[in-house]
Every structure is written in structure tokens, then in C-alpha cells.
Design a protein around this motif. Structure first.
Motif, PDB file in Angstrom:
ATOM      1  N   GLN A  79      10.333   5.906 -36.764  1.00  0.00           N
ATOM      2  CA  GLN A  79      10.806   4.821 -35.907  1.00  0.00           C
ATOM      3  C   GLN A  79       9.805   4.519 -34.796  1.00  0.00           C
ATOM      4  O   GLN A  79       9.250   5.428 -34.182  1.00  0.00           O
ATOM      5  CB  GLN A  79      12.157   5.203 -35.300  1.00  0.00           C
ATOM      6  CG  GLN A  79      12.846   4.071 -34.564  1.00  0.00           C
ATOM      7  CD  GLN A  79      14.238   4.477 -34.112  1.00  0.00           C
ATOM      8  OE1 GLN A  79      14.385   5.310 -33.222  1.00  0.00           O
ATOM      9  NE2 GLN A  79      15.262   3.906 -34.735  1.00  0.00           N
ATOM     10  N   ILE A  80       9.597   3.246 -34.548  1.00  0.00           N
ATOM     11  CA  ILE A  80       8.730   2.824 -33.446  1.00  0.00           C
ATOM     12  C   ILE A  80       9.616   2.305 -32.323  1.00  0.00           C
ATOM     13  O   ILE A  80      10.537   1.514 -32.562  1.00  0.00           O
ATOM     14  CB  ILE A  80       7.711   1.752 -33.910  1.00  0.00           C
ATOM     15  CG1 ILE A  80       6.822   1.310 -32.737  1.00  0.00           C
ATOM     16  CG2 ILE A  80       8.382   0.564 -34.556  1.00  0.00           C
ATOM     17  CD1 ILE A  80       5.660   0.430 -33.164  1.00  0.00           C
ATOM     18  N   GLN A  81       9.372   2.776 -31.109  1.00  0.00           N
ATOM     19  CA  GLN A  81      10.220   2.436 -29.976  1.00  0.00           C
ATOM     20  C   GLN A  81       9.476   1.603 -28.937  1.00  0.00           C
ATOM     21  O   GLN A  81       8.396   1.980 -28.478  1.00  0.00           O
ATOM     22  CB  GLN A  81      10.754   3.710 -29.311  1.00  0.00           C
ATOM     23  CG  GLN A  81      11.759   4.473 -30.159  1.00  0.00           C
ATOM     24  CD  GLN A  81      12.369   5.636 -29.416  1.00  0.00           C
ATOM     25  OE1 GLN A  81      11.661   6.427 -28.804  1.00  0.00           O
ATOM     26  NE2 GLN A  81      13.692   5.741 -29.462  1.00  0.00           N
ATOM     27  N   PHE A  82      10.071   0.465 -28.603  1.00  0.00           N
ATOM     28  CA  PHE A  82       9.599  -0.385 -27.515  1.00  0.00           C
ATOM     29  C   PHE A  82      10.602  -0.269 -26.371  1.00  0.00           C
ATOM     30  O   PHE A  82      11.792  -0.565 -26.548  1.00  0.00           O
ATOM     31  CB  PHE A  82       9.509  -1.849 -27.956  1.00  0.00           C
ATOM     32  CG  PHE A  82       8.440  -2.130 -28.970  1.00  0.00           C
ATOM     33  CD1 PHE A  82       7.139  -2.419 -28.575  1.00  0.00           C
ATOM     34  CD2 PHE A  82       8.730  -2.126 -30.325  1.00  0.00           C
ATOM     35  CE1 PHE A  82       6.153  -2.690 -29.505  1.00  0.00           C
ATOM     36  CE2 PHE A  82       7.755  -2.395 -31.270  1.00  0.00           C
ATOM     37  CZ  PHE A  82       6.460  -2.677 -30.853  1.00  0.00           C
ATOM     38  N   PHE A  83      10.148   0.157 -25.221  1.00  0.00           N
ATOM     39  CA  PHE A  83      11.014   0.297 -24.057  1.00  0.00           C
ATOM     40  C   PHE A  83      10.802  -0.896 -23.122  1.00  0.00           C
ATOM     41  O   PHE A  83       9.666  -1.333 -22.905  1.00  0.00           O
ATOM     42  CB  PHE A  83      10.705   1.600 -23.317  1.00  0.00           C
ATOM     43  CG  PHE A  83      11.080   2.836 -24.092  1.00  0.00           C
ATOM     44  CD1 PHE A  83      12.330   3.402 -23.946  1.00  0.00           C
ATOM     45  CD2 PHE A  83      10.182   3.417 -24.982  1.00  0.00           C
ATOM     46  CE1 PHE A  83      12.685   4.540 -24.663  1.00  0.00           C
ATOM     47  CE2 PHE A  83      10.531   4.548 -25.709  1.00  0.00           C
ATOM     48  CZ  PHE A  83      11.788   5.113 -25.540  1.00  0.00           C
ATOM     49  N   PHE A  84      11.887  -1.404 -22.574  1.00  0.00           N
ATOM     50  CA  PHE A  84      11.780  -2.533 -21.657  1.00  0.00           C
ATOM     51  C   PHE A  84      12.837  -2.409 -20.573  1.00  0.00           C
ATOM     52  O   PHE A  84      13.893  -1.798 -20.759  1.00  0.00           O
ATOM     53  CB  PHE A  84      11.948  -3.860 -22.406  1.00  0.00           C
ATOM     54  CG  PHE A  84      13.368  -4.140 -22.845  1.00  0.00           C
ATOM     55  CD1 PHE A  84      14.185  -5.000 -22.124  1.00  0.00           C
ATOM     56  CD2 PHE A  84      13.896  -3.524 -23.976  1.00  0.00           C
ATOM     57  CE1 PHE A  84      15.495  -5.247 -22.519  1.00  0.00           C
ATOM     58  CE2 PHE A  84      15.200  -3.768 -24.386  1.00  0.00           C
ATOM     59  CZ  PHE A  84      16.005  -4.627 -23.649  1.00  0.00           C
TER      60      PHE A  84
END
Length: 273
Positions: free
Chosen positions: A81-86
Motif C-alpha cells: 500500500q502507498i500512503q499519501f498523508f494530507f
């Protein structure tokens, strides 16, 4: 010596996904290449710059087409899984931020997760300079990541950088200081959490704030050096950027042009005459 990679981005970057991925790969070569960051089993996190949610073409958020290219590049080496945090923009919910910026479409991709930092736990860490107090609060997932890559949207206006490597760190903390303390807060944050890489989107938007003559991409491992180059590109004296000056003063990075090695295209080609 701090390394910066600066590459002009042809117009087809916006429509040619293969070219976009190739340009990102080239951007990372000076730092060990894409395999250095993606080809390990370390826990990787991407920090997104969505503090001004707007439709993609406006040019005020990290370009979603570049994010898609990063996903494709990531998939060449890893299947997890690739995680983008915002951090949701002030006054907007997480869903509104994603929809207005176009990032909601990323959630349709397999094993791609967009994480709302405002819902994450917070940890305190002692800061080095202590310009705003002995400790600062940061979102736990960003501290716990083995590799943190900050995806930055370059913006400047009225003699000030407000979309830069150091500015992107605002999303690392739940604390929103008064404007007069903002730059000092950024320096305290950078003393505690130093992303392994900053990828800076310099694509011109239809209604953005970028003063560059051409589209570009930039990569930096040193936020101070990166902001020094962006300051020069903007035609803004580095001495006017308090966060940049303070971070250099406390030994957190290099602002002196003599200590910055610039690879790729000539900076002068991107500056407006």
C-alpha cells in the motif's frame, strides 16, 4: 555541499504519463535514483501539499498528474500500500479538500490510501532551536515512517515564499501559530522532522501564483537549500525569508549559493526576464 536537481518540464508532462514518470526518475538520479527510495521494504510515507484546495488546473496544489506518476513509479518496485498523508485545508473537511483538489480520484486506485492527518495521533518532540517553546507536536505517522517524501507546490507572492520546502512542513503539525510566529514554528518543526526528500512541483497553473517562465520540477534533500533556490527563482532576496535565514543560522541546512550543487537545467532559463 547540498544537492539540488532542477529540470525543465515540457508541456507534454501534463498529457504524457510515460514522459512524466521518466522525468521523475531523472529527477531522483542525483539522490540515488527511484530504487533508492522505493526499492526497499522500509515504511514509506508521502506528505501532500493540499492546504489551498482548488481544481488541479489552478496550479495551487501538488499536481495530481505527478502523483499518479509517482504511484506508477512506486509500483515498479513495490506492491504494498502507498500512503499519501494530507492535512485538510482550514475551513474544509477532508472530503471537501480531496474533491476540490481532485485527489479524491486517487482513492479509486488499488492499494492507494489518502490519510487525513487531523484524525491521527500526535506526539511531542523536543525541538533544537526552541524558537516557539521547548517541544513541538507532530502527527505520529510522519515521525514513524522510515522514509518521508514531501510533495511540495511552489508558490510565491508579494515578496514571500508561501509554497516551499519549509512551508510544506506546516502539515506535519496540528499547531497553527499566529502569523508572526509562523516562520519560527517551521524552523522548530524542521529541527525535529527532516523529510528524506522534497519533490517540488513548479508547473504553471491557469490561476496560480508561480512567477517562473517555464514549468519545472525540483528535488532536494535539504529544505533550506531548496528554498534558497526557489527564492532566487522568485527574485526574492533570501534575507527576506525568515524561516530560511533562521534554519540556516541554526545549522539545519545550507542557504549560501556557494554550498549548493545544482544539477540539471540552468536556473536562469526558468527565470522571467
Amino acid at each position: 555541499m547540498s544537492m539540488i536537481t532542477l529540470l525543465r518540464a515540457e508541456n507534454r508532462l501534463r498529457s504524457d504519463s510515460q514522459y512524466s514518470s521518466q522525468l521523475l526518475e531523472k529527477l531522483l538520479l542525483a539522490f540515488g535514483g527511484s530504487e533508492f527510495f522505493f526499492g526497499t521494504e522500509e515504511k514509506l510515507a508521502f506528505l501532500l501539499d493540499l492546504r489551498l484546495p482548488a481544481e488541479n488546473e489552478r496550479g495551487v496544489n501538488f499536481d495530481i498528474r505527478l502523483a499518479y506518476s509517482l504511484v506508477r513509479l512506486y509500483r515498479r518496485f513495490r506492491s504494498d500500500q502507498i500512503q499519501f498523508f494530507f492535512l485538510p485545508a482550514e475551513g474544509f473537511s477532508a472530503q471537501q479538500t480531496l474533491e476540490l483538489s481532485g485527489y479524491a480520484s486517487l482513492t479509486a486506485l488499488e492499494k492507494v490510501q489518502l490519510v487525513d492527518l487531523s484524525q491521527c495521533s500526535v506526539l511531542k518532540r523536543n525541538s533544537g532551536p526552541r524558537l516557539c517553546g521547548e517541544s513541538t507536536s507532530l502527527f505520529a505517522p510522519l515521525i514513524q515512517a522510515d522514509v518521508l517524501i514531501s510533495l511540495v507546490k511552489y508558490k510565491s507572492d508579494q515578496g514571500r515564499l508561501f509554497g516551499s520546502a519549509l512551508c510544506s512542513l506546516e502539515s506535519c503539525s496540528p499547531i497553527q501559530p499566529e502569523e508572526s510566529f509562523r516562520d519560527r514554528h517551521l524552523v522548530d518543526l524542521y529541527s525535529v522532522i527532516m523529510p528524506d526528500l522534497f519533490i517540488i512541483d513548479g508547473l504553471i497553473g491557469s490561476g496560480g501564483f508561480q512567477p517562473q517562465a517555464e514549468d519545472f520540477l525540483m528535488a532536494a534533500a535539504d529544505a533550506v537549500a531548496g528554498d534558497a533556490v526557489l527564492s532566487a527563482l522568485s527574485g526574492i532576496p533570501a534575507q527576506q525569508q525568515e524561516s530560511l535565514c533562521l534554519a540556516a543560522q541554526y545549522g539545519l541546512g545550507i542557504a549560501d549559493p556557494g554550498g549548493i550543487a545544482l544539477y540539471g537545467d540552468d536556473l536562469s532559463l526558468l527565470m522571467k526576464k
